[in-house]
Design a protein around this motif. Structure first.
Motif, PDB file in Angstrom:
ATOM      1  N   LEU A 110      46.049   6.421  12.312  1.00 32.52           N
ATOM      2  CA  LEU A 110      46.895   6.901  13.631  1.00 32.52           C
ATOM      3  C   LEU A 110      48.249   6.359  13.545  1.00 32.52           C
ATOM      4  N   LYS A 111      48.990   7.030  14.224  1.00 33.59           N
ATOM      5  CA  LYS A 111      50.485   6.536  14.357  1.00 33.59           C
ATOM      6  C   LYS A 111      50.522   5.486  15.450  1.00 33.59           C
ATOM      7  N   GLU A 112      51.618   4.911  15.366  1.00 38.07           N
ATOM      8  CA  GLU A 112      51.773   3.752  16.620  1.00 38.07           C
ATOM      9  C   GLU A 112      51.502   4.329  17.839  1.00 38.07           C
ATOM     10  N   ASN A 113      51.902   5.393  18.277  1.00 41.57           N
ATOM     11  CA  ASN A 113      51.692   6.143  19.416  1.00 41.57           C
ATOM     12  C   ASN A 113      51.041   7.440  19.452  1.00 41.57           C
ATOM     13  N   PRO A 114      49.553   7.313  19.079  1.00 43.96           N
ATOM     14  CA  PRO A 114      48.859   8.495  18.857  1.00 43.96           C
ATOM     15  C   PRO A 114      48.752   9.470  19.859  1.00 43.96           C
ATOM     16  N   LEU A 115      48.587  10.695  19.446  1.00 41.71           N
ATOM     17  CA  LEU A 115      48.065  11.803  20.415  1.00 41.71           C
ATOM     18  C   LEU A 115      46.786  12.641  19.757  1.00 41.71           C
ATOM     19  N   ALA A 140      49.740  16.278  16.462  1.00 42.28           N
ATOM     20  CA  ALA A 140      48.730  15.531  16.828  1.00 42.28           C
ATOM     21  C   ALA A 140      48.177  14.870  15.955  1.00 42.28           C
ATOM     22  N   ASP A 141      47.469  13.533  16.127  1.00 42.39           N
ATOM     23  CA  ASP A 141      46.721  12.654  14.977  1.00 42.39           C
ATOM     24  C   ASP A 141      45.500  13.222  14.639  1.00 42.39           C
ATOM     25  N   ALA A 142      44.917  13.766  15.463  1.00 46.75           N
ATOM     26  CA  ALA A 142      43.445  14.466  15.276  1.00 46.75           C
ATOM     27  C   ALA A 142      42.824  15.406  16.409  1.00 46.75           C
ATOM     28  N   VAL A 143      42.193  15.806  15.999  1.00 39.98           N
ATOM     29  CA  VAL A 143      41.347  16.782  17.011  1.00 39.98           C
ATOM     30  C   VAL A 143      39.672  16.051  17.037  1.00 39.98           C
ATOM     31  N   VAL A 144      39.152  15.657  17.931  1.00 36.52           N
ATOM     32  CA  VAL A 144      37.785  15.151  17.722  1.00 36.52           C
ATOM     33  C   VAL A 144      36.907  16.260  18.716  1.00 36.52           C
ATOM     34  N   PHE A 181      35.592   4.427  20.937  1.00 33.58           N
ATOM     35  CA  PHE A 181      36.635   4.403  19.914  1.00 33.58           C
ATOM     36  C   PHE A 181      37.931   4.193  20.607  1.00 33.58           C
ATOM     37  N   LEU A 182      38.203   5.257  21.552  1.00 37.59           N
ATOM     38  CA  LEU A 182      39.461   5.414  22.534  1.00 37.59           C
ATOM     39  C   LEU A 182      39.721   3.955  23.074  1.00 37.59           C
ATOM     40  N   LYS A 183      38.788   3.607  23.833  1.00 35.81           N
ATOM     41  CA  LYS A 183      38.950   2.474  24.788  1.00 35.81           C
ATOM     42  C   LYS A 183      39.180   1.169  23.641  1.00 35.81           C
ATOM     43  N   SER A 184      38.445   0.961  22.717  1.00 36.06           N
ATOM     44  CA  SER A 184      38.883  -0.286  21.857  1.00 36.06           C
ATOM     45  C   SER A 184      40.155  -0.205  21.183  1.00 36.06           C
ATOM     46  N   ARG A 185      40.739   0.987  21.207  1.00 31.32           N
ATOM     47  CA  ARG A 185      42.268   1.227  20.602  1.00 31.32           C
ATOM     48  C   ARG A 185      43.061   1.157  21.919  1.00 31.32           C
ATOM     49  N   GLY A 186      42.830   1.129  22.996  1.00 31.58           N
ATOM     50  CA  GLY A 186      43.882   1.206  24.136  1.00 31.58           C
ATOM     51  C   GLY A 186      44.520   2.620  24.191  1.00 31.58           C
TER      52      GLY A 186
END
Length: 261
Positions: A110-115, A140-144, A181-186
């Motif tokens: 992920l970039k520093e400011n991910p999307l 965007a960094d990824a599609v989940v 995952f999202l919550k653990s990485r803020g």
């Protein structure tokens, strides 16, 4: 040295297996292979470090020099055979069997400011392919894809994404895994929904953000609504109350791009 073959019969076992890979997700999973059709898509595969198991070429349909590609086997086929295995006629006479990759959330860079785009239970390959194209265009960094109802290596998805399935990391997992995952990485979770929501352009997307969308028919489950940091909506001024998910994704992604410029 690459194995060199020439096939002129549609009854050839290799051709029958290729058709199976194109039509049966169970075979793709069992063999660990998928099919990419067209020079552009195959080049995206190679650039994304996918391994080509077999490259099928129809010399009669090639209008330009074919780039050198590493493959376990290179097979030339007749026009009749190519017409049997190709979905489109404008694919430069090139089809490949490619080895699948298993992508995970933990493996994301992920970039520093991910999307990130999150889709819950998407079922139409064409919609997912269109979302991937927008995600690529927006950087965007990824599609989940959470709890997917479609195979990520479905040929219709690959075609509709025009190769973006290879340029944007696309990961399948459960909703529980993605939320954790999202919550653990803020990374803030913004759910697209009509109820109890704010206009999307009034919502801060400048910080790490995941835009979450559900199906057009049922929307998002309560699991995502409750996990969200904010609910956002696109104003609907007509008589209908929903947009195609790929259109919604493009609108929301480029609002994030606008805010971050």
């Amino acid at each position: 040295m690459n194995e060199q073959l020439h096939i002129t019969s549609v009854q050839n076992p290799r051709i029958k297996n290729l058709v199976l890979l194109e039509t049966k997700s169970a075979e793709r999973r069992r063999q660990g292979l998928f099919v990419a059709e067209g020079q552009r898509e195959i080049m995206h595969c190679v650039e994304a470090t996918y391994e080509i198991a077999t490259l099928y070429i129809c010399p009669d349909l090639q209008q330009e020099t074919v780039p050198e590609l590493k493959a376990g086997s290179i097979v030339t086929v007749s026009r009749q055979v190519y017409e049997k295995i190709a979905y489109r006629g404008t694919t430069e006479g090139m089809i490949a069997e490619v080895r699948t990759k298993t992508r995970t959330l933990e493996g994301l860079r992920l970039k520093e400011n991910p999307l990130i785009v999150v889709l819950e239970s998407v079922e139409k390959p064409g919609n997912l392919g269109a979302v991937l194209r927008s995600a690529d265009a927006a950087g965007a960094d990824a599609v989940v894809v959470c709890d997917p109802l479609t195979d990520l290596y479905n040929p219709n998805l690959i075609r509709s994404s025009i190769g973006a399935i290879f340029t944007v990391p696309c990961i399948a997992c459960s909703s529980e895994e993605c939320i954790a995952f999202l919550k653990s990485r803020g990374i803030q979770i913004l759910t697209a929904q009509l109820q109890n929501s704010h206009l999307y352009y009034e919502t801060d997307m400048k910080r790490p953000t995941a835009i979450v969308m559900g199906t057009e028919s049922t929307g998002l489950t309560n699991q995502w609504r409750e996990a969200a940091d904010a609910h956002i909506r696109i104003p609907m001024l007509g008589r209908l109350d929903s947009l195609n998910v790929s259109v919604s994704a493009a609108i929301l992604l480029f609002e994030a791009v606008r805010q971050r410029q």
